[in-house]
Design a protein around this motif. Structure first.
Motif, PDB file in Angstrom:
ATOM      1  N   LYS A 131       0.827  -1.212   0.000  1.00 13.00           N
ATOM      2  CA  LYS A 131       0.000   0.000   0.000  1.00 13.00           C
ATOM      3  C   LYS A 131       0.863   1.265   0.000  1.00 13.00           C
ATOM      4  O   LYS A 131       0.708   2.145   0.844  1.00 13.00           O
ATOM      5  CB  LYS A 131      -0.977   0.002   1.176  1.00 13.00           C
ATOM      6  N   ILE A 132       1.755   1.337  -0.982  1.00 12.56           N
ATOM      7  CA  ILE A 132       2.662   2.476  -1.110  1.00 12.56           C
ATOM      8  C   ILE A 132       2.276   3.278  -2.342  1.00 12.56           C
ATOM      9  O   ILE A 132       1.926   2.723  -3.372  1.00 12.56           O
ATOM     10  CB  ILE A 132       4.127   2.000  -1.269  1.00 12.56           C
ATOM     11  N   GLN A 133       2.384   4.594  -2.238  1.00 11.65           N
ATOM     12  CA  GLN A 133       2.188   5.483  -3.388  1.00 11.65           C
ATOM     13  C   GLN A 133       3.550   6.048  -3.778  1.00 11.65           C
ATOM     14  O   GLN A 133       4.228   6.663  -2.950  1.00 11.65           O
ATOM     15  CB  GLN A 133       1.240   6.624  -3.032  1.00 11.65           C
ATOM     16  N   PHE A 134       3.933   5.816  -5.043  1.00  9.13           N
ATOM     17  CA  PHE A 134       5.149   6.383  -5.617  1.00  9.13           C
ATOM     18  C   PHE A 134       4.680   7.373  -6.676  1.00  9.13           C
ATOM     19  O   PHE A 134       4.164   6.967  -7.713  1.00  9.13           O
ATOM     20  CB  PHE A 134       6.005   5.300  -6.269  1.00  9.13           C
ATOM     21  N   VAL A 135       4.847   8.668  -6.429  1.00  7.13           N
ATOM     22  CA  VAL A 135       4.271   9.692  -7.302  1.00  7.13           C
ATOM     23  C   VAL A 135       5.333  10.719  -7.701  1.00  7.13           C
ATOM     24  O   VAL A 135       6.001  11.305  -6.831  1.00  7.13           O
ATOM     25  CB  VAL A 135       3.095  10.408  -6.595  1.00  7.13           C
ATOM     26  N   ASN A 136       5.482  10.921  -9.017  1.00  6.90           N
ATOM     27  CA  ASN A 136       6.332  11.986  -9.574  1.00  6.90           C
ATOM     28  C   ASN A 136       7.780  11.950  -9.097  1.00  6.90           C
ATOM     29  O   ASN A 136       8.362  12.987  -8.766  1.00  6.90           O
ATOM     30  CB  ASN A 136       5.724  13.366  -9.293  1.00  6.90           C
ATOM     31  N   ASN A 137       8.374  10.769  -9.066  1.00  3.66           N
ATOM     32  CA  ASN A 137       9.788  10.621  -8.736  1.00  3.66           C
ATOM     33  C   ASN A 137      10.582  10.481 -10.034  1.00  3.66           C
ATOM     34  O   ASN A 137      10.036  10.036 -11.047  1.00  3.66           O
ATOM     35  CB  ASN A 137       9.989   9.393  -7.852  1.00  3.66           C
ATOM     36  N   THR A 138      11.865  10.834 -10.029  1.00  2.00           N
ATOM     37  CA  THR A 138      12.670  10.757 -11.247  1.00  2.00           C
ATOM     38  C   THR A 138      14.058  10.184 -10.970  1.00  2.00           C
ATOM     39  O   THR A 138      14.607  10.344  -9.869  1.00  2.00           O
ATOM     40  CB  THR A 138      12.851  12.146 -11.897  1.00  2.00           C
ATOM     41  N   ALA A 139      14.611   9.536 -12.006  1.00  2.00           N
ATOM     42  CA  ALA A 139      15.977   9.005 -11.956  1.00  2.00           C
ATOM     43  C   ALA A 139      16.406   8.673 -13.378  1.00  2.00           C
ATOM     44  O   ALA A 139      15.586   8.664 -14.302  1.00  2.00           O
ATOM     45  CB  ALA A 139      16.031   7.755 -11.082  1.00  2.00           C
ATOM     46  N   ALA A 140      17.676   8.371 -13.549  1.00  4.64           N
ATOM     47  CA  ALA A 140      18.134   7.919 -14.861  1.00  4.64           C
ATOM     48  C   ALA A 140      17.537   6.547 -15.172  1.00  4.64           C
ATOM     49  O   ALA A 140      17.053   6.295 -16.268  1.00  4.64           O
ATOM     50  CB  ALA A 140      19.659   7.865 -14.899  1.00  4.64           C
ATOM     51  N   ARG A 141      17.554   5.647 -14.203  1.00  6.24           N
ATOM     52  CA  ARG A 141      16.932   4.321 -14.325  1.00  6.24           C
ATOM     53  C   ARG A 141      16.056   4.099 -13.091  1.00  6.24           C
ATOM     54  O   ARG A 141      16.484   4.361 -11.988  1.00  6.24           O
ATOM     55  CB  ARG A 141      17.980   3.222 -14.392  1.00  6.24           C
TER      56      ARG A 141
END
Length: 190
Positions: A131-141
């Motif tokens: 039950k995790i929200q991953f929103v609008n994160n960025t990385a190369a990979r």
């Protein structure tokens, strides 16, 4: 003898407990010998928490080596400029050991790999996320999650609007087992 550290915020009706720190340095460090058990609950974390870090890896959000860490009902957010990009794991870097995260949110984080979480251990590593929200994160990979070894299970997670410059907008896996179980949704990742 393992040491145990628990940071627990107030009841949700009483307000929000926040840990704020600089964008490019740890808030605090706990242990170095792989003997720490950490439990975080009902906190908003902005900045860096470093667990058992060597100086070369101290830029990770929270570094876990050979330990057990549990996170419940926490929010991880970027602190400072979006141009600052820590080494792998914008919020959490798992090198060895076990990390269990329940009912939490990772938003607006960035890193070289795994905008929110990077699992790069050369030893047995296990990530359990429910039950995790991953929103609008960025990385190369791995815009949200980067798994380069070990085992990860994502249950009932929302992975939305994350971006990778090279590959794996939501999740990137290499030499790893990643299980996307019941009600995990990947949407609008690029």
């Amino acid at each position: 003898m393992p040491s145990e550290v628990s940071l627990v915020g107030p009841d949700p009706d009483a307000g929000i407990a926040a840990i704020n720190g600089p964008a490019d340095a740890p808030i605090f460090r706990v242990g170095r010998a792989g003997t720490t058990r950490l439990h975080l609950e009902r906190l908003t974390i902005r900045g860096q928490l470093v667990i058992n870090a060597t100086d070369t890896l101290a830029s990770a959000g929270m570094l876990i080596e050979r330990d057990t860490c549990t996170v419940a009902q926490c929010t991880f957010q970027r602190r400072g400029s979006s141009e600052f990009r820590p080494a792998p794991g914008g919020a959490l870097l798992l090198l060895a050991g076990q990390l269990r995260i329940d009912e939490s949110r990772f938003e607006g984080l960035n890193a070289t790999a795994g905008g929110a979480i990077a699992q790069v251990g050369r030893h047995r590593t296990m990530l359990l996320a429910r039950k995790i929200q991953f929103v609008n994160n960025t990385a190369a990979r791995g815009g949200a999650i980067f798994v380069d070894s070990g085992w990860a299970e994502l249950e009932a997670c929302e992975i939305t609007g994350n971006a990778a410059e090279i590959e794996g907008g939501g999740v990137y896996a290499d030499d790893a087992v990643v299980l996307l179980t019941s009600q995990t949704h990947l949407t609008r990742n690029r």
